[in-house]
Design an enzyme around this catalytic site. Structure first.
Site, short mmCIF file in Angstrom:
data_model
loop_
_atom_site.label_atom_id
_atom_site.label_comp_id
_atom_site.label_asym_id
_atom_site.label_seq_id
_atom_site.Cartn_x
_atom_site.Cartn_y
_atom_site.Cartn_z
N ASN A 221 35.99 -3.75 37.98
CA ASN A 221 35.68 -2.61 37.09
C ASN A 221 35.39 -2.87 35.84
OD1 ASN A 221 35.48 0.00 36.25
ND2 ASN A 221 37.27 0.81 37.10
N SER B 8 38.29 -0.64 33.80
CA SER B 8 39.26 -0.50 34.84
C SER B 8 40.61 0.13 33.95
CB SER B 8 39.74 -1.83 35.44
OG SER B 8 40.82 -1.79 36.29
N SER B 9 41.11 1.18 34.51
CA SER B 9 42.71 1.51 33.84
C SER B 9 43.57 0.67 34.00
CB SER B 9 42.91 3.08 34.45
OG SER B 9 41.89 3.83 34.26
N THR C 43 39.28 7.42 37.71
CA THR C 43 39.03 7.97 36.31
C THR C 43 37.99 8.85 36.22
OG1 THR C 43 39.99 5.79 35.65
CG2 THR C 43 39.09 7.18 33.71
N GLU D 8 47.08 -2.56 45.72
CA GLU D 8 46.38 -3.68 45.23
C GLU D 8 46.92 -4.92 46.20
OE1 GLU D 8 46.29 -4.26 41.25
OE2 GLU D 8 44.70 -2.80 40.96
N GLY E 212 45.49 2.73 43.18
CA GLY E 212 45.84 2.58 44.75
C GLY E 212 46.49 1.29 45.28
N SER F 160 40.88 -0.39 42.58
CA SER F 160 40.16 -0.31 41.38
C SER F 160 38.85 -0.50 41.32
CB SER F 160 40.74 -1.57 40.78
OG SER F 160 40.30 -1.95 39.49
N GLY F 161 38.42 0.48 40.80
CA GLY F 161 36.84 0.66 40.74
C GLY F 161 36.11 1.56 41.70
#
Ligand SMILES: Nc1ncnc2c1ncn2[C@@H]1O[C@H](COP(=O)(O)OP(=O)(O)OP(=O)(O)O)[C@@H](O)[C@H]1O
Ligand SMILES: [Mg+2]
Length: 1007
Positions: free
Chosen positions: A157, A160-161, A112, A392, A390, A107-108
């Site tokens: 993030n 974050s998606s 995206t 986590e 990815g 994340s981050g």
């Protein structure tokens, strides 16, 4: 490494495959760090792109950059997301095979952003017709909408998606985008009802509250204050500095219109968003009879209005549950905790369904007529973009992390399979023996999760379906029973003494390919069970369907299987994103964090697979083209078969047989150092050949640029000159016309000329005014200024005179007055006058010592004001006698030593006669009848003009001075007269002539 690279691009290696020490993680990270330090965020591992999030805007995404990467071979230019985009696009077009780009990372890490950049690249560079431009806009605009509803601020993030996204872009035979389709995975619905500290709910809630118009909010029953909503306050973070909710709201509203949402659809969507907020504020309390009931009526009212459901039914559903047993329906009340859980479940479900609906609507809008998913493959091809979470790993990993990591496990499996497969295929195609590569096959872990009866998900399904009350602990026990002994599955009970501490009693540990993760079973089952409340808000069939719904895990497993199927049917490219630090800071490279990601993304494994065989491979043509200058046999052009050319070249370069292999179309080089030494030789040769070409090309480019700049500059100068010339011509023309009309009245034709004349005359005067009172010169004025000129001249003179007079000292003034008197008497009368003008008059020609004391004493009060030595001529005989002529204020006297010879009172002095020549003779006429006085006195002296002037001044200026041309008659005693004749001659002579006259000859000084 390749031709167009600059020195900066060469920092580290731009392809990890070329790392000499490719097994060293430290070398790998050092290379990443060095490049990151130079803002080189992209590096390849073969065809895989590794991207490090710069957390700042790098100016490498302009249209010009896109153009640079268009149609250029992967290795000819520095690594870039555009290179991957372009290569994929070209592969799709030339090979007509569907492609996919898999973007993964924490994340981050920038997944995206990368997917957006790829989409932007296609939207900008692909050919597009007017008709298709709408679709292109919709493709691009789908991002802000999905981000508003599916992204949120998290600790890692700000955008974050919270869902996985796979997007297909469909291209027609010309390569123009003609359609799109989105698949979404596992939206993090729990965020709707709860956020960790420092995190937010999905952006749309804040955007609506911040940006929504007041009447819209009133209609939805909302207040413009996020703090008022229970579902928005959990994270204590309603505002984020990097997010502008108000602007984002506008973007989303615009995007919804571009995508083609109707106003009433948008309204329905917003009703759902508002109803989620109202659900969050719905509270429960105890009724009169101790039953659990809703205590917030307004919320209920808004909910039934916004969701369009019957209020009573909703109230019932939120406080009761329906159980069907043996075909009979029973309704029983919910406890307080159950009601709260039911409410939250409803909120999550409503939001989740709304999100799915949104994706469906976007898909309808992006759909191409020949649906790519249904039709047999026509002339169109597809590029898929997968932006998925990815690995986590948290302190406490829930079911959602489990799904995410499972997804990554599957993708890794796919990656290994496809990479190895493609390597193998390439070797086979090139006729090179495939040497098996050792790698960790994670199939064992995938099977552990998804295996048919013994897999984790199957056991979870079974446990949910089991009659009786399933619990988290019974699920864990079941897992232990079934999976105990599996090398990748550990629980507290199953672990040995050493590792037991690392797993708590409510956790199980999976040893993933990338690392070990502990998953908590708390709430695992609760997450899976359906809730009867939801049924009242959803489709009727769902309510009547007696079958147990599929658990989320199974749904996810199935959708993942479908995704893998889709990906398997396509040619993959990979983008692996890495975040350099947890603080979202630019320029900071946290090595430990990066090492962790390198491990979890399996990059070292990736590199190992890629390097297992040969580090470098290149088509013969490209290889020969680049290095042909290193061998006389291949320079300047190789005429035979390309393979032979390469063979000649490598032989000349001294490659050992184990260092390389020649395939059908490519050369394979095993070690990077072989390639680097070849590169070094090329570099060394460059000055003579290649560099010459390059420098010439550079020179030509510069020259062209210089010519462009010069022509622009010259153009400007010439235009300036032309403007000046035109102006000059205008002035000359005006001048000539004015000259012709100069004698006319003031009119437009002569206006300029006359003004100019006036101006120049006045300026000339201003610059050269007369310098002294004696300077009588004055410029001739133009006719129009005659009068003004006269005035000016007068003024100027007066001014100069005034200034002159002010400067005059008293002695000088006296001198001037005497000179004026002299001028009145002698000017133009006496020949010696002009010579006397510059000679100053003195106070006296005799010093006081030269006066005889006796004479002075006889004068008494009268003071001698002027004295001069003179020659007196006797009246008879003209004998010359030296005398002193002394002047007082009232008389003159002739003195011979101590004797006063004659006194002449000024009052009795009749006149003075002098000649007009340059002699020094004068005759003082005194009345002859006055007996006291002797007769007229004939005197000669050196300073005649001075003496006469002094006499005239003292005696009174009105005294008459006779100017005689040739003779002076004077009275001698008793009526007799004497005569002095004057004549001009070469020199001064005084003599008695025959007539008895005194003859004075004087030279002519002035003609
Ligand atoms: N190439 C880039 N250039 C500049 N900034 C970037 C780039 N990539 C990412 N960022 C910055 O990092 C932030 C996070 O990136 P992004 O949202 O793409 O992460 P992500 O991998 O999708 O994370 P998540 O899994 O949480 O969705 C972006 O909002 C942006 O500020
Ligand atoms: Mg994202």
């Amino acid at each position: 490494m390749e031709s167009t690279l600059t020195a900066r691009d060469r920092v580290g290696v731009q392809d990890f495959v070329l790392l000499e020490n490719y097994t060293s993680e430290a070398a790998f990270i050092e290379n990443l760090r060095r490049r990151f330090g130079e803002n080189l965020i992209y590096t390849y591992i073969g065809s895989v792109l590794v991207s490090v999030n710069p957390n700042k805007d790098l100016e490498i995404y302009s249209k010009a950059h896109m153009e640079r990467y268009r149609g250029v071979s992967f290795y000819e230019i520095s690594p870039h997301i555009y290179a991957v985009s372009d290569n994929t696009y070209r592969a799709m077009r030339t090979e007509r095979r569907d492609q996919c780009i898999l973007i993964s990372g924490e994340s981050g890490a920038g997944k995206t952003e990368a997917s957006k950049k790829i989409l932007q690249y296609y939207a900008t560079t692909c050919p597009v017709t007017d008709h298709l431009s709408t679709l292109r806009d919709r493709l691009v605009q789908s991002n802000p909408v999905l981000e508003a509803f599916g992204n949120a601020k998290t600790l890692r993030n700000d955008n974050s998606s919270r869902f996985g996204k796979y997007m297909d872009v469909q291209f027609d035979f010309r390569g123009a985008p003609i359609g799109g389709h989105i698949l979404n995975y596992l939206l993090e619905k729990s965020r709707v009802v709860h956020q960790n500290h420092g995190e937010r709910n999905f952006h749309i809630f804040y955007q609506l509250l911040e940006g929504g118009e007041q009447n819209l909010l009133s209609k939805l029953g909302l207040e413009r204050n996020a703090q008022k909503y229970q579902y928005l306050v959990k994270g204590c973070c309603p505002r984020v500095s990097s997010i502008n909710d108000k602007n984002d709201w506008r973007t989303v509203r615009k995007a919804l219109t571009v995508i083609g949402f109707h106003e009433d659809e948008v309204e329905d969507l917003l009703n759902i968003i508002a109803s989620v907020l109202h659900l969050g504020n719905t509270q429960f309390g105890e009724g009169k009879n101790g039953e659990n009931q809703i205590t917030t009526e307004p919320q209920l009212k808004y909910l039934s209005k916004l969701l369009g459901v019957d209020g009573a039914a909703l109230r019932e559903a939120l406080t009761h549950k329906k159980i069907t047993a043996k075909g009979e329906e029973m309704i029983s009340p919910l406890s307080f905790e159950q009601a709260v859980a039911a409410r939250d479940a409803l909120a999550k479900a409503v939001y989740g369904r709304a999100f799915t609906w949104l994706v469906v609507k976007i898909n309808q809008s992006l759909a191409f007529k020949d649906d790519v998913y249904n039709s047999s493959k026509g002339s169109s091809s597809v590029i898929g973009l997968l932006d998925i979470y990815g690995f986590e790993v948290f302190q406490h990993n829930s079911f959602e992390q489990f799904c995410i990591n499972y997804c990554n496990e599957k993708l890794h499996q796919l990656f290994i399979e496809l990479t190895l497969k493609s390597e193998q295929e390439e070797y086979e195609a090139e006729g090179i023996t495939w040497e098996p590569v050792k790698y960790f096959d994670n199939k064992i872990i995938c099977d552990l999760v998804e295996g048919k009866h013994k897999g984790l998900i199957s056991i979870l399904d079974e446990e949910c379906l089991r009659p009786g009350e399933p619990s988290d602990i019974s699920f864990l026990e079941k897992l232990e029973d079934t999976l105990g002994g599996h090398a990748h599955f550990v629980t507290h009970k199953l672990s040995n003494g050493k590792t037991r501490k690392a797993v708590s009693r409510e956790e199980f540990k999976l040893i993933h390919y990338a690392g070990e993760v502990n998953y908590s079973v708390n709430g695992e089952l609760a997450n899976q069970s359906g809730n009867s409340v939801l049924s009242q808000c959803f489709h009727r069939e769902e309510v009547t369907d007696q079958k147990r719904p599929e658990t989320t895990a199974t749904q996810f497993k199935n959708s993942l299987a479908k995704l893998i199927e889709i990906l398997m049917s396509k040619e993959p490219s990979y983008v692996r994103c890495i975040k350099p630090n947890d603080a979202k800071q630019s320029g900071r490279f946290d090595e430990a964090l990066v090492r962790h990601q390198v491990k979890y993304l399996g990059l070292m494994e990736n590199l190992r697979v890629r390097r297992a065989g040969f580090a470098y491979r290149r088509h013969y043509e490209t290889f020969l083209q680049r290095y042909k200058s290193l061998c006389p046999g291949t320079w300047p052009n190789w005429q035979g078969r390309l393979a032979d050319g390469v063979a000649t070249l490598v032989q000349h370069l001294g490659y050992k047989p184990e260092e390389y292999k020649l395939g059908k179309t490519k050369i394979f080089i095993r070690f990077p150092k072989t390639l680097f030494s070849t590169e070094d030789s090329l570099e060394a040769r460059r000055p003579t050949s290649w560099r010459g070409y390059r420098e010439r090309a550079k020179y030509l480019r510069i020259r062209q640029a210089v010519i462009v700049i010069q022509s622009a500059w010259r153009g400007m100068i010439s235009r300036q000159k032309a403007r000046r010339r035109r102006h000059a011509v205008d002035i000359i023309r005006k001048f000539i016309k004015g000259f012709i009309y100069r004698h006319y009245e003031h009119c437009p034709e002569n206006e300029y000329f006359l003004d100019h004349q006036r101006f120049s005359f006045l300026m000339m005067l201003f610059r050269n005014p007369p310098k002294s009172v004696l300077d009588k010169s004055w410029p001739i004025p133009p006719p129009c200024l005659t009068e003004a000129s006269e005035h000016l001249c007068r003024l100027c003179m007066r001014n100069m005179m005034r200034a002159y007079c002010r400067r005059i000292q008293p002695e000088w003034k006296k001198q001037m007055e005497q000179k004026v008197v002299a001028s009145q008497i002698f000017k133009d009368q006496k020949d010696s006058y002009p010579q006397s003008v510059p000679k100053l008059f003195v106070a006296s020609r005799l010093n006081s010592e030269e006066f005889n004391l006796k004479v002075i004493q006889t004068l008494g009060n009268d003071k001698v004001k002027y004295g001069i030595a003179v020659t007196k001529y006797d009246r008879r005989g003209y004998k010359a006698r030296p005398r002193q002529l002394l002047l007082t204020s009232s008389f003159a006297m002739l003195v011979a030593e101590a004797k006063l010879k004659q006194r002449i009172d000024y009052a009795t002095l009749r006149s003075i006669s002098v000649s007009s020549l340059s002699d020094g003779f004068m005759v003082l006429h005194v009345p002859s009848e006055d007996n006291k006085q002797k007769s007229d006195v004939v005197l000669q002296c050196d300073h005649l003009i001075e003496v006469v002037t002094k006499l005239a001044t003292m005696a009174d200026k009105k005294i008459k001075v006779n100017m005689s041309q040739d003779s002076i008659t004077f009275a001698v005693a008793r009526g007799k007269e004497g005569v002095i004749d004057f004549t001009s001659g070469p020199e001064l002579k005084v003599a008695k002539c025959k007539k008895g006259h005194l003859l004075v000859t004087a030279p002519k000084l002035n003609p």
